[in-house]
Design a protein around this motif. Structure first.
Motif, mmCIF file in Angstrom:
data_model
loop_
_atom_site.group_PDB
_atom_site.id
_atom_site.type_symbol
_atom_site.label_atom_id
_atom_site.label_comp_id
_atom_site.label_asym_id
_atom_site.label_seq_id
_atom_site.Cartn_x
_atom_site.Cartn_y
_atom_site.Cartn_z
ATOM 1 N N THR A 67 1.093 -0.930 0.234
ATOM 2 C CA THR A 67 -0.114 0.036 -0.169
ATOM 3 C C THR A 67 0.983 1.324 0.318
ATOM 4 O O THR A 67 0.372 2.220 -0.342
ATOM 5 N N VAL A 213 -4.263 1.968 -8.240
ATOM 6 C CA VAL A 213 -5.229 0.463 -7.732
ATOM 7 C C VAL A 213 -5.236 -0.563 -8.597
ATOM 8 O O VAL A 213 -4.763 -1.920 -8.187
ATOM 9 N N THR A 214 -4.895 0.050 -9.524
ATOM 10 C CA THR A 214 -4.339 -1.355 -10.814
ATOM 11 C C THR A 214 -2.765 -1.615 -10.538
ATOM 12 O O THR A 214 -3.231 -3.235 -10.598
ATOM 13 N N THR A 216 -1.777 -1.644 -7.851
ATOM 14 C CA THR A 216 -1.056 -1.831 -5.987
ATOM 15 C C THR A 216 -1.813 -3.418 -6.201
ATOM 16 O O THR A 216 -1.417 -4.419 -5.750
ATOM 17 N N ALA A 217 -2.852 -3.342 -6.808
ATOM 18 C CA ALA A 217 -4.146 -4.521 -7.324
ATOM 19 C C ALA A 217 -2.778 -5.828 -7.814
ATOM 20 O O ALA A 217 -2.979 -6.850 -7.361
ATOM 21 N N SER A 218 -1.921 -5.546 -8.631
ATOM 22 C CA SER A 218 -1.697 -6.408 -9.259
ATOM 23 C C SER A 218 -0.349 -7.028 -8.851
ATOM 24 O O SER A 218 0.071 -8.200 -8.545
ATOM 25 N N MET A 220 -0.229 -6.911 -5.834
ATOM 26 C CA MET A 220 -0.035 -7.802 -4.294
ATOM 27 C C MET A 220 -1.002 -9.039 -3.850
ATOM 28 O O MET A 220 -0.984 -10.048 -4.130
ATOM 29 N N LEU A 221 -1.319 -9.369 -5.895
ATOM 30 C CA LEU A 221 -1.744 -10.698 -6.320
ATOM 31 C C LEU A 221 -0.512 -11.133 -6.230
ATOM 32 O O LEU A 221 -0.650 -12.456 -6.356
ATOM 33 N N ALA A 246 -2.336 -10.692 -12.162
ATOM 34 C CA ALA A 246 -1.555 -9.971 -11.854
ATOM 35 C C ALA A 246 -0.857 -9.188 -13.059
ATOM 36 O O ALA A 246 -0.821 -7.987 -13.196
ATOM 37 N N LEU A 249 -3.131 -7.372 -14.974
ATOM 38 C CA LEU A 249 -3.522 -5.851 -14.145
ATOM 39 C C LEU A 249 -2.506 -5.074 -14.556
ATOM 40 O O LEU A 249 -2.102 -3.563 -14.920
#
Length: 487
Positions: A67, A213-214, A216-218, A220-221, A246, A249
């Motif tokens: 994050t 968002v994309t 960070t989500a990438s 994290m996955l 990932a 994203l």
């Protein structure tokens, strides 16, 4: 009537205010860094209390890093739009409240979630602080000194953190390593309101929320897939599916950045050679550096049976050396030799330190098996950190310095998260294999850490090589080298 004396007094006042503002910003940075190092010392205690596995424990660090890295650039953009002091205050408030939540955590999920919120607050604070520093100090000499002070605070906070973490964990419990942030956060809020001038932001513009968002989500996955790869199987449908998602994203993030009106990370920035090289170097070095903090703390507590306080004292030499270099020695090296050679030399020294840890035995002794590696890592990081930041901003215009500093810090955090996930999983896999073969538990743990440190050394050496070979000497480094380019 304006007199020479009044003009001189006004100039002195402006100059003094810059350094007072720097002190306040460094207080915010101290709060963030203090939390980072204090957590590393307490990791084994957190693992035991909340029943983390060795690989899932990485989420206590990675939730914060992801994050932090994912919202660092967005935090800088928020400062541009709504005013840097206002956003700085909001970031400190978020970080302080999240620290309270971490200190009250009684489960794995609650702690990891609160650490994620901490990372969001830390990202906002760091992005705005760096932007303000780069804008306050535009001359190369003053900027090098200011960044030296900033780096010293980061290293000094590390020194305080490792000692305070050991003391609090030994005498009270790990919850207090987070609760200690509360009074510091209140002090920073009060000092900011009193000492930093309020300045309005642009008031209008676009936020690239989709990009933040994309990306960070990438990551994290990707980290989730890597951390759980040993249990789920590296060729399992779940692991491959998560890595595929990932990658999709990440592709979406690049597509968004190439088309959005105000991109979070302008891809054109990477056409600048030093920016591109410094960010790659930052990713590789962070992959090794964060894993060193994480795994060496586990090695000392789980293999050598050090107490948390002894772990804190073991880290102290490295942090004190980093602090000494950040205080002024690193800036002098940059002014004398430029950014390229101090960066490459520092990373090479740190790589040797990692190689020493890669052979640390089960019955290791501090003076023989721990201290030499700590000294080299502290010396190398102390020399290299400041040049790395300056190299990443040497090719950009002053108006884009905040963006460039945000990009390199984002790369550093994301590289740290991915590197920690990879090396922690690698260590766990080697340990599991050794245990399955009937090996001694302590020897199995040590062998896992050995392979992780060895791969970390490969990352560090690659970073040193790239920095030494590919970084171009900017104008402020050597006028002689850049003069022919002006004709």
């Amino acid at each position: 009537m304006t007199t020479p004396e009044s003009v001189s007094s006004s100039a002195r006042s402006v100059h003094d205010n810059r350094w007072v503002a720097l002190a306040v910003l460094c207080m915010g940075a101290l709060m963030i860094v203090l939390d980072t190092t204090i957590v590393n010392v307490a990791l084994p205690s957190i693992r035991t209390d909340l029943k983390f596995t060795e690989t899932s424990l990485a989420w206590v660090v990675n939730a914060y890093l992801l994050t932090f890295g994912g919202f660092l650039l967005l935090g800088g953009r928020l400062g541009d739009l709504f005013g840097h002091r206002r956003v700085f205050l909001i970031g400190i408030a978020i970080f302080t409240l999240a620290s309270l939540a971490c200190g009250m955590a009684g489960s794995q999920v609650f702690l990891v979630a609160a650490r994620g919120v901490q990372g969001l607050g830390g990202a906002v604070v760091t992005a705005v602080a760096l932007s303000l520093i780069m804008n306050l100090f535009t001359e190369p000499a003053d900027r090098a000194k200011a960044m030296g002070v900033y780096s010293f605070v980061c290293a000094g906070g590390g020194s305080v953190g490792v000692l305070l973490g050991g003391l609090l964990t030994d005498t009270l419990n790990w919850h207090w390593i987070f609760l200690v942030n509360i009074p510091l956060g209140v002090i920073v809020l009060a000092a900011t309101l009193k000492l930093l001038p309020a300045a309005p932001g642009q008031g209008e513009g676009h936020l690239d929320v989709a990009g933040s968002v994309t990306v960070t989500a990438s990551l994290m996955l990707a980290v989730y897939a890597i951390v759980n790869g040993n249990e789920a199987g590296w060729t399992s449908l779940r692991t491959l599916g998560l890595l595929g998602a990932a990658a999709a994203l990440l592709a979406a993030f690049l597509w968004i950045e190439s088309r959005v009106r105000a991109p979070l990370m302008p891809l054109s920035l990477f056409r600048l050679r030093n920016v591109a090289v410094a960010n790659v170097v930052g990713v590789l070095w962070a992959a090794a550096m964060f894993a060193w903090f994480f795994l060496s703390a586990l090695y000392m507590q789980l293999v050598l049976h050090y107490t948390p306080m002894q772990v804190g004292l073991a880290f102290l030499p490295a942090n004190l050396i980093m602090a000494a270099f950040s205080l002024g020695l690193s800036a002098k090296l940059v002014m004398r030799f430029g950014t390229r050679w101090p960066l490459a030399f520092g990373l090479a020294l740190a790589t040797v330190g990692l190689l020493l840890f890669a052979r640390a035995p089960v019955n290791g002794e501090f003076l023989r098996d721990v201290l030499p590696g700590m000294l080299l890592l502290g010396l190398g990081a102390g020399i290299a950190f400041n040049p790395m930041l300056l190299a990443a901003m040497s090719d950009v215009a002053p108006s884009e310095s905040g963006l460039a500093s945000g990009v390199v810090n984002t790369a550093f955090m994301m590289g740290g998260a991915l590197g920690l996930a990879i090396l922690a999983s690698l260590a766990a896999s080697r340990t599991s294999g050794a245990l399955a073969g009937g090996g001694d538990p302590l020897a199995a743990l040590a062998s896992g850490y050995h392979i992780a440190f060895l791969v970390g050394a490969v990352f560090g050496f690659s970073a040193a090589l790239l920095g030494g070979l590919l970084l171009r000497a900017p104008a402020q480094d050597t006028a002689q080298e850049t003069a022919p380019a002006l004709h």
